[in-house]
Scaffold this active site. Structure first.
Site, PDB file in Angstrom:
ATOM      1  N   LYS A 170     -23.844 -27.112   5.393  1.00  0.00           N
ATOM      2  CA  LYS A 170     -22.911 -26.919   4.286  1.00  0.00           C
ATOM      3  C   LYS A 170     -21.636 -26.554   4.740  1.00  0.00           C
ATOM      4  CE  LYS A 170     -23.084 -23.180   1.613  1.00  0.00           C
ATOM      5  NZ  LYS A 170     -21.764 -22.545   1.274  1.00  0.00           N
ATOM      6  N   ASN A 171     -21.415 -25.617   5.699  1.00  0.00           N
ATOM      7  CA  ASN A 171     -20.116 -24.977   6.280  1.00  0.00           C
ATOM      8  C   ASN A 171     -19.468 -25.913   7.200  1.00  0.00           C
ATOM      9  OD1 ASN A 171     -20.905 -23.026   3.872  1.00  0.00           O
ATOM     10  ND2 ASN A 171     -21.353 -21.589   5.184  1.00  0.00           N
ATOM     11  N   CYS A 182     -19.898 -17.189  -4.076  1.00  0.00           N
ATOM     12  CA  CYS A 182     -20.860 -15.970  -4.258  1.00  0.00           C
ATOM     13  C   CYS A 182     -20.082 -14.873  -4.438  1.00  0.00           C
ATOM     14  CB  CYS A 182     -21.543 -16.271  -2.683  1.00  0.00           C
ATOM     15  SG  CYS A 182     -23.046 -17.244  -2.721  1.00  0.00           S
ATOM     16  N   ARG A 229     -13.580 -11.289  -1.564  1.00  0.00           N
ATOM     17  CA  ARG A 229     -13.192 -12.434  -0.972  1.00  0.00           C
ATOM     18  C   ARG A 229     -11.664 -12.554  -1.099  1.00  0.00           C
ATOM     19  NH1 ARG A 229     -18.049 -15.747  -1.055  1.00  0.00           N
ATOM     20  NH2 ARG A 229     -17.246 -16.710   0.845  1.00  0.00           N
ATOM     21  N   ASP A 266     -25.002 -14.382   7.077  1.00  0.00           N
ATOM     22  CA  ASP A 266     -25.623 -15.363   5.924  1.00  0.00           C
ATOM     23  C   ASP A 266     -27.050 -15.263   6.144  1.00  0.00           C
ATOM     24  OD1 ASP A 266     -23.012 -18.099   5.994  1.00  0.00           O
ATOM     25  OD2 ASP A 266     -23.104 -16.072   4.977  1.00  0.00           O
ATOM     26  N   ARG A 323     -27.018 -24.359  -4.215  1.00  0.00           N
ATOM     27  CA  ARG A 323     -25.701 -24.552  -3.658  1.00  0.00           C
ATOM     28  C   ARG A 323     -25.633 -24.730  -2.229  1.00  0.00           C
ATOM     29  NH1 ARG A 323     -22.245 -19.665  -4.424  1.00  0.00           N
ATOM     30  NH2 ARG A 323     -20.994 -21.094  -3.014  1.00  0.00           N
TER      31      ARG A 323
HETATM   32  C1  EPZ Z   1     -17.411 -18.511   5.317  1.00  0.00           C
HETATM   33  O1  EPZ Z   1     -16.822 -17.792   4.223  1.00  0.00           O
HETATM   34  C2  EPZ Z   1     -18.741 -19.122   4.981  1.00  0.00           C
HETATM   35  N1  EPZ Z   1     -18.354 -19.997   3.648  1.00  0.00           N
HETATM   36  C3  EPZ Z   1     -19.507 -17.975   4.270  1.00  0.00           C
HETATM   37  O2  EPZ Z   1     -20.885 -18.648   4.171  1.00  0.00           O
HETATM   38  C4  EPZ Z   1     -19.564 -17.079   5.618  1.00  0.00           C
HETATM   39  O3  EPZ Z   1     -20.460 -15.921   5.147  1.00  0.00           O
HETATM   40  C5  EPZ Z   1     -18.363 -16.341   6.056  1.00  0.00           C
HETATM   41  O4  EPZ Z   1     -17.486 -17.647   6.611  1.00  0.00           O
HETATM   42  C6  EPZ Z   1     -18.529 -15.586   7.277  1.00  0.00           C
HETATM   43  O5  EPZ Z   1     -19.224 -16.229   8.316  1.00  0.00           O
HETATM   44  C7  EPZ Z   1     -17.875 -21.221   4.237  1.00  0.00           C
HETATM   45  O6  EPZ Z   1     -17.829 -21.696   5.137  1.00  0.00           O
HETATM   46  C8  EPZ Z   1     -17.735 -22.147   2.889  1.00  0.00           C
HETATM   47  P1  EPZ Z   1     -14.356 -15.289   6.104  1.00  0.00           P
HETATM   48  P2  EPZ Z   1     -15.303 -17.331   4.261  1.00  0.00           P
HETATM   49  O7  EPZ Z   1     -12.996 -15.571   5.669  1.00  0.00           O
HETATM   50  O8  EPZ Z   1     -14.240 -18.294   5.186  1.00  0.00           O
HETATM   51  C9  EPZ Z   1     -12.444 -11.141   4.986  1.00  0.00           C
HETATM   52  C10 EPZ Z   1     -22.613 -19.122   2.570  1.00  0.00           C
HETATM   53  O9  EPZ Z   1     -23.449 -18.300   2.356  1.00  0.00           O
HETATM   54  N2  EPZ Z   1     -11.166 -12.205   4.751  1.00  0.00           N
HETATM   55  O10 EPZ Z   1     -14.864 -15.654   7.446  1.00  0.00           O
HETATM   56  O11 EPZ Z   1     -14.869 -17.052   2.971  1.00  0.00           O
HETATM   57  C11 EPZ Z   1     -13.403 -11.526   4.231  1.00  0.00           C
HETATM   58  O12 EPZ Z   1     -13.395 -10.477   3.000  1.00  0.00           O
HETATM   59  C12 EPZ Z   1     -21.239 -18.575   2.523  1.00  0.00           C
HETATM   60  O13 EPZ Z   1     -22.558 -20.330   3.069  1.00  0.00           O
HETATM   61  C13 EPZ Z   1     -10.068 -11.446   4.404  1.00  0.00           C
HETATM   62  O14 EPZ Z   1      -9.892  -9.927   4.371  1.00  0.00           O
HETATM   63  O15 EPZ Z   1     -15.377 -15.865   5.042  1.00  0.00           O
HETATM   64  C14 EPZ Z   1     -14.666 -11.022   5.066  1.00  0.00           C
HETATM   65  O16 EPZ Z   1     -14.733  -9.622   5.161  1.00  0.00           O
HETATM   66  C15 EPZ Z   1     -20.934 -17.184   1.902  1.00  0.00           C
HETATM   67  N3  EPZ Z   1      -8.890 -12.079   3.956  1.00  0.00           N
HETATM   68  C16 EPZ Z   1     -14.185 -11.491   6.275  1.00  0.00           C
HETATM   69  O17 EPZ Z   1     -12.737 -11.647   6.405  1.00  0.00           O
HETATM   70  C17 EPZ Z   1      -8.838 -13.450   3.824  1.00  0.00           C
HETATM   71  O18 EPZ Z   1      -7.895 -14.086   3.506  1.00  0.00           O
HETATM   72  C18 EPZ Z   1     -14.882 -12.954   6.725  1.00  0.00           C
HETATM   73  O19 EPZ Z   1     -14.484 -13.701   5.784  1.00  0.00           O
HETATM   74  C19 EPZ Z   1     -10.202 -14.057   4.307  1.00  0.00           C
HETATM   75  C20 EPZ Z   1     -11.253 -13.435   4.683  1.00  0.00           C
END
Ligand code: EPZ
Length: 417
Positions: free
Chosen positions: A22-23, A116, A121, A305, A397
């Site tokens: 998916k990702n 989610c 986020r 995840d 999803r």
């Molecule tokens: C991706 O989400 C994945 N989703 C998530 O999978 C996964 O949990 C996550 O990466 C971490 O590995 C997809 O790829 C579609 P991040 P993403 O930006 O990109 C903080 C699933 O179950 N952050 O790496 O949204 C954030 O709060 C889903 O398949 C900021 O502070 O995750 C978090 O603490 C759930 N500011 C950390 O970074 C930002 O602008 C990691 O988030 C962006 C993120």
């Protein structure tokens, strides 16, 4: 609203083919906007998030047809840079449409994303990175307006190794004059897959999988046929399900080097795991040893995840496990539902203390997010008696008909519509 009904106590035995990730498919679908020709994605996963992404692309002018298990996208007529609200608000991945739209149209208008409810986020790292590339951004009335008329290459440092922000900035830079670097970027396998996809279209990206990615701008991208990597989180989910129910399962297409942290924890819990170049074989007795400590980290650390799934497994271990969730502040939703099944879990801020109990009992529970919902299925496979899981749309999803996969392995599970 669909529900799952499960009778616990049946081991899992057999073989499953793991679908594409998916990702990986989501950023690759978004990245197809940058090509003004045809993109064919081989064996593209069909989870609901993927379907929503294809609807967004069609709203921009893409013509998408299913060719067996493959998706063929004609991207020659992208005439719109504003995404449809309906689907944009359903998925987190709509945020990384900004980059490809800026590359293709030099403008973008995207509503704030969904996803989610596992935390706030934020998107500050996405916007800060795009501003480093000269993008003018206005946030108003729930929309993000981007003007990329004067974009330029740049050097970006990410305060956190954000997966989505890394992907967004990568895609925004593909056709900029000059060289862009992204420092402290995410290192997930899906980032490397996106790099390989972009390069297969004629892009020049290097460094994915390390903490510095370099993008050298090119004029144009050409058509491509591309097969995304397999879903390491689905593979990990079914490995933990086998540990929970007991059994003997082979996962074809699973890549052990994408699951090093999980394999280590499952071996500590007493599972026998044999790894091969393109499959993983797991044998589990059903007796589970506590692994004492799990802490989620950006890749290659223990994946967030797979946190809920491992927490669930530890509810029936022979001791106590401390689980620390460092990425998302609200990823222990599932504990209230597991407690209804007899689990002994105490949550203090970002830490869960899980004391193993002898057994879980079937109950009526509600899925509240994607991976938490999948974890309730894992709990039900072992619980005594019947479990009904509501709000199965969360699970759909990221898992395509999970009930069919598990039934094929011997679980007593059915979908009630
Ligand atoms: C991706 O989400 C994945 N989703 C998530 O999978 C996964 O949990 C996550 O990466 C971490 O590995 C997809 O790829 C579609 P991040 P993403 O930006 O990109 C903080 C699933 O179950 N952050 O790496 O949204 C954030 O709060 C889903 O398949 C900021 O502070 O995750 C978090 O603490 C759930 N500011 C950390 O970074 C930002 O602008 C990691 O988030 C962006 C993120």
């Amino acid at each position: 609203m669909d529900k799952f009904q499960i009778v616990g106590g049946y081991p899992l035995r057999g073989t499953l083919d793991i679908p594409t990730a998916k990702n990986a498919c989501l950023p690759i679908l978004a990245g197809s906007i940058m090509c003004s020709d045809t993109v064919k994605i081989i064996d593209c996963a069909k989870f609901s998030d993927i379907i929503y992404m294809t609807k967004i692309l069609e709203g921009l002018g893409a013509k998408i047809i299913e060719d067996g298990d493959d998706l063929v996208l004609d991207m020659s007529d992208i005439k719109n840079f504003a995404t449809s609200d309906e689907y944009t608000k359903k998925i987190r991945s709509s945020i990384f449409l900004l980059g490809p739209l800026l590359s293709r149209c030099h403008h973008a208008k995207v509503a704030y994303p969904g996803g989610c409810n596992i935390g706030s986020r934020p998107i500050d790292l996405h916007l800060k990175g795009l501003r480093c590339l000269g993008v003018k951004i206005i946030e108003r009335h729930g929309y993000i307006y981007c003007d990329g008329s004067n974009m330029h290459a740049g050097d970006i440092y990410l305060d956190l190794p954000s997966v989505g922000a890394t992907e967004n900035i990568m895609m925004a830079s593909v056709m900029l004059d000059g060289v862009t670097t992204i420092n402290n970027c995410a290192k997930e396998p899906e980032i490397e897959d996106l790099q390989n996809f972009i390069n297969a279209m004629g892009g020049k990206v290097s460094g994915a999988g390390t903490s510095v990615i370099t993008i050298t701008g090119v004029d144009k991208l050409h058509s491509v046929e591309y097969t995304p990597i397999r879903d390491r989180i689905i593979a990990g989910t079914y490995m933990i399900a086998t540990a929970m129910a007991g059994g003997d399962v082979t996962l074809n297409g699973a890549s052990a080097n994408h699951l090093v942290a999980l394999i280590s924890k499952l071996r500590q819990s007493g599972c026998q795991i044999d790894t091969y170049c393109d499959k993983i074989h797991i044998v589990a007795s059903g007796n589970i040893q506590a692994v004492s400590h799990i802490e989620t980290q950006p890749y290659p650390g223990y994946p967030t995840d797979l946190q809920s799934q491992m927490l669930t497994l530890m509810t029936v271990s022979d001791g106590t496990t401390i689980i620390k969730e460092n990425l998302f502040e609200n990823r222990f939703n599932i504990t209230s539902e597991l407690t209804k099944m007899g689990a002994d879990i105490k949550v203090v801020d970002r830490m869960a203390i899980v004391r193993g109990v002898k057994e879980l009992n079937g109950a009526e529970v509600q899925a509240q997010d994607l991976r938490g919902g999948a974890s309730l299925v894992i709990a039900a496979l072992r619980a005594k008696g019947y479990t009904t899981i509501e709000n199965v749309y969360h699970i759909d999803r990221g898992y395509s008909h999970m009930e069919d996969d598990l039934a094929r392995l011997g679980a007593h599970i059915k979908r009630i519509v």
